[in-house]
Design a protein around this motif. Structure first.
Motif, PDB file in Angstrom:
ATOM      1  N   LEU A  42      10.403  17.379 -93.313  1.00 19.44           N
ATOM      2  CA  LEU A  42      11.221  16.735 -94.340  1.00 19.44           C
ATOM      3  C   LEU A  42      12.362  15.964 -93.699  1.00 19.44           C
ATOM      4  O   LEU A  42      12.970  16.424 -92.733  1.00 19.44           O
ATOM      5  N   VAL A  43      12.655  14.806 -94.275  1.00 22.05           N
ATOM      6  CA  VAL A  43      13.736  13.961 -93.770  1.00 22.05           C
ATOM      7  C   VAL A  43      14.649  13.590 -94.938  1.00 22.05           C
ATOM      8  O   VAL A  43      14.171  13.201 -96.004  1.00 22.05           O
ATOM      9  N   ALA A  44      15.950  13.734 -94.736  1.00 22.34           N
ATOM     10  CA  ALA A  44      16.956  13.308 -95.716  1.00 22.34           C
ATOM     11  C   ALA A  44      17.409  11.897 -95.341  1.00 22.34           C
ATOM     12  O   ALA A  44      17.698  11.620 -94.166  1.00 22.34           O
ATOM     13  N   VAL A  51      19.548  11.160 -92.134  1.00 25.67           N
ATOM     14  CA  VAL A  51      20.787  11.903 -91.917  1.00 25.67           C
ATOM     15  C   VAL A  51      20.552  13.415 -91.809  1.00 25.67           C
ATOM     16  O   VAL A  51      21.497  14.173 -91.591  1.00 25.67           O
ATOM     17  N   GLY A  52      19.303  13.832 -91.957  1.00 27.33           N
ATOM     18  CA  GLY A  52      19.001  15.247 -91.849  1.00 27.33           C
ATOM     19  C   GLY A  52      17.507  15.469 -91.798  1.00 27.33           C
ATOM     20  O   GLY A  52      16.720  14.577 -92.132  1.00 27.33           O
ATOM     21  N   HIS A  53      17.129  16.663 -91.350  1.00 33.14           N
ATOM     22  CA  HIS A  53      15.706  16.978 -91.256  1.00 33.14           C
ATOM     23  C   HIS A  53      15.503  18.475 -91.184  1.00 33.14           C
ATOM     24  O   HIS A  53      16.437  19.235 -90.875  1.00 33.14           O
ATOM     25  N   GLY A  54      14.297  18.901 -91.481  1.00 31.79           N
ATOM     26  CA  GLY A  54      13.890  20.293 -91.356  1.00 31.79           C
ATOM     27  C   GLY A  54      12.385  20.364 -91.512  1.00 31.79           C
ATOM     28  O   GLY A  54      11.800  19.584 -92.260  1.00 31.79           O
ATOM     29  N   GLU A  55      11.781  21.283 -90.805  1.00 30.47           N
ATOM     30  CA  GLU A  55      10.325  21.404 -90.834  1.00 30.47           C
ATOM     31  C   GLU A  55       9.921  22.768 -91.368  1.00 30.47           C
ATOM     32  O   GLU A  55      10.390  23.798 -90.869  1.00 30.47           O
ATOM     33  N   VAL A  56       9.050  22.768 -92.368  1.00 33.62           N
ATOM     34  CA  VAL A  56       8.459  24.022 -92.829  1.00 33.62           C
ATOM     35  C   VAL A  56       7.222  24.259 -91.969  1.00 33.62           C
ATOM     36  O   VAL A  56       6.284  23.454 -91.985  1.00 33.62           O
ATOM     37  N   ILE A  57       7.251  25.337 -91.203  1.00 31.28           N
ATOM     38  CA  ILE A  57       6.106  25.716 -90.375  1.00 31.28           C
ATOM     39  C   ILE A  57       5.332  26.755 -91.182  1.00 31.28           C
ATOM     40  O   ILE A  57       5.820  27.857 -91.436  1.00 31.28           O
ATOM     41  N   TRP A  58       4.140  26.367 -91.611  1.00 30.41           N
ATOM     42  CA  TRP A  58       3.393  27.175 -92.571  1.00 30.41           C
ATOM     43  C   TRP A  58       2.899  28.497 -91.991  1.00 30.41           C
ATOM     44  O   TRP A  58       2.757  29.474 -92.730  1.00 30.41           O
ATOM     45  N   ARG A  85      29.902  14.539 -89.237  1.00 34.56           N
ATOM     46  CA  ARG A  85      30.836  14.258 -90.339  1.00 34.56           C
ATOM     47  C   ARG A  85      30.157  14.333 -91.708  1.00 34.56           C
ATOM     48  O   ARG A  85      30.832  14.433 -92.736  1.00 34.56           O
ATOM     49  N   LEU A  86      28.822  14.322 -91.733  1.00 34.62           N
ATOM     50  CA  LEU A  86      28.098  14.412 -93.003  1.00 34.62           C
ATOM     51  C   LEU A  86      27.779  15.854 -93.406  1.00 34.62           C
ATOM     52  O   LEU A  86      27.214  16.092 -94.474  1.00 34.62           O
ATOM     53  N   ARG A  87      28.121  16.809 -92.559  1.00 32.11           N
ATOM     54  CA  ARG A  87      27.858  18.205 -92.891  1.00 32.11           C
ATOM     55  C   ARG A  87      28.785  18.659 -94.017  1.00 32.11           C
ATOM     56  O   ARG A  87      29.833  18.071 -94.239  1.00 32.11           O
ATOM     57  N   SER A  88      28.364  19.673 -94.740  1.00 33.63           N
ATOM     58  CA  SER A  88      29.092  20.226 -95.893  1.00 33.63           C
ATOM     59  C   SER A  88      29.165  19.233 -97.047  1.00 33.63           C
ATOM     60  O   SER A  88      30.107  19.257 -97.831  1.00 33.63           O
TER      61      SER A  88
END
Length: 174
Positions: A42-44, A51-58, A85-88
């Motif tokens: 996933l990409v934000a 500006v962000g990302h995370g991977e679901v590892i099934w 600076r984009l955190r929170s």
């Protein structure tokens, strides 16, 4: 902000705006795992920029003690927001909620993620979202730096899980 599943064309902008440690692109590896069916990356995006990302590892976390504690639990891995600076500002939370939706769509009843002992800010976010400690573990990983040197990393972590509610997804109305 838009949260989207990574496409081949997204890897280059991810490398440009959210660099990977080392010479090889972790974004390309995550996208390749997605293409092989092992994950969903996933990409934000804000204004056309990642500006962000995370991977679901099934298949879940590779660490044996985590796998034994809750077999079959998918793992949200590599969650990050950049620049700092984009955190929170809700980007990480939006990525997590989308990962939870994907897990529910696949009939999964839990989602897990690891948090390093030296990352209380992330731990606080995960707790606010309902993630509870499952087990402690040591995350060992390596990367090749730009000089071709293999760097070994060892992080004490806690694996957190959240039971995903069954039934229709909650829809917030304004």
């Amino acid at each position: 902000m838009e949260i989207a599943v990574c496409r081949a064309a997204d890897v280059a902008p991810l490398d440009e705006f959210i660099g990977s440690p080392g010479a090889a692109s972790s974004h390309a590896r995550r996208f390749a795992r997605q293409q092989a069916g092992g994950g969903t990356y996933l990409v934000a995006w804000i204004d056309g920029r990642p500006v962000g990302h995370g991977e679901v590892i099934w298949d879940g976390c590779a660490v044996p003690e985590v796998r034994a504690a809750l077999p079959g639990c998918p793992e949200l891995n590599g969650l990050g927001v950049w620049p700092p600076r984009l955190r929170s500002r809700g980007i990480g939370g939006a990525l997590i909620r989308r990962a939870e939706e994907l897990a529910r769509e696949r009939g999964r009843t839990f989602l897990g993620l690891g948090v390093a002992a030296n990352n209380p800010r992330a731990a606080a976010l995960y707790a606010r979202l309902g993630y509870l400690p499952l087990t402690d573990y040591v995350d060992c990983w390596s990367y090749e730096d730009s000089d071709g040197v293999i760097r070994e990393c060892v992080d004490p972590c806690t694996f957190l899980t959240k039971e995903l509610p069954s039934g229709p997804l909650d829809v917030k109305r304004s």
